[in-house]
Design a protein around this motif. Structure first.
Motif: not given
Length: 293
Positions: A21-30
């Motif tokens: 999910h985009p939220f998970i990808s963004q979470y990983d990135e941060h």
């Protein structure tokens, strides 16, 4: 099975989103950005990390709002780990509260000292009294911080998740949330060490410190260039004024500038910790909702 804290979120079963999910990808990135950031201890870098933590926990909360995540974590085998996440969030909030209390007390002490400096020409005794009070409040703050830092040692243990009843992907998700908790603890530890006047690096020689004390006035909090610890600068400047038989106007003016810089930085750090605290509370509410699902 055992999932190490370095497990990622890339492979999932039906328990969690099968496609990232985009939220998970963004979470990983941060998360990776915060882990890869340099271990600098300036007020600006700490404020940047506090902002990064706020964003990270915003995405944690968004992930916890996903129906598939809620359903997976609400299952009975996951309840004990959700409870552990709740315990972790409470620890983080306690540390935020300690940091806020110390910063608020520091602001009050600075204001009293500033008032004494402004009327110093007519009252050296008042300045010495308020200066002594400030140093005493700093000593008390350092003791409070030292006690909190000692508790960090216990917080960082036992972060290996083990279970025979939870699917690998759910454990991986929980593991990443625990990793975010660990990163948050590291940043908060850095913040507390900074407030205590410690930068976690070799001490500078006397001439370097004197050079920094003679710096011209700055009107905003930006200590990255010289990696200055504003708390330490004021502490050393005050000790210097106390040990001089007579303080000229330039020294007093310089000290006022350092106090103003410290006040600006306290305001920045206090705002950062307050925003993070609010987000941690929202995330904790989401976890409670899942636990009571």
């Amino acid at each position: 099975m055992a999932i190490n804290m370095n497990s990622s979120l890339h492979t999932r079963s039906n328990s969690v989103p099968s496609v990232s999910h985009p939220f998970i990808s963004q979470y990983d990135e941060h998360l990776h950005s915060l882990k890869a950031s340099e271990a600098t201890s300036s007020s600006s870098s700490i404020r940047w990390k506090l902002n990064g933590l706020q964003t990270l926990h915003e995405y944690t909360d968004k992930i916890l709002q996903l129906p598939t995540i809620q359903q997976a974590l609400a299952r009975e085998p996951c309840k004990s780990w959700v409870d552990e996440l709740l315990e972790g969030s409470l620890r983080l909030l306690d540390i935020c509260s300690t940091a806020k209390d110390v910063l608020i007390q520091s602001t009050e002490s600075i204001h009293e000292l500033q008032f004494a400096v402004r009327r110093r020409r007519g009252g050296k005794t008042a300045f010495k009294i308020e200066g002594g009070k400030y140093l005493l409040s700093r000593k008390k703050a350092k003791k409070t911080i030292q006690k909190a830092l000692e508790n960090f040692k216990g917080f960082k243990k036992g972060l290996i998740l083990t279970s025979s009843n939870i699917d690998n992907e759910s454990l991986s998700m929980i593991s990443n949330f625990k990793e975010a908790e660990d990163v948050t603890l590291i940043v908060l530890e850095s913040l507390l060490s900074f407030i205590s006047g410690s930068r976690g690096k070799p001490k500078e020689n006397r001439w370097s410190i004197v050079s920094k004390l003679m710096q011209p006035k700055r009107v905003y909090c930006d200590s990255d260039q010289l990696n200055i610890n504003e708390f330490e600068v004021v502490d050393k400047a005050l000790h210097s004024l106390f040990h001089k038989p007579c303080c000229n106007n330039i020294s007093v003016e310089s000290f006022q500038n350092h106090m103003e810089n410290l006040e600006f930085c306290i305001q920045d750090l206090e705002a950062g910790i307050e925003h993070l605290e609010r987000q941690l509370i929202r995330t904790r509410v989401s976890l409670l909702n899942i636990y009571n699902y």
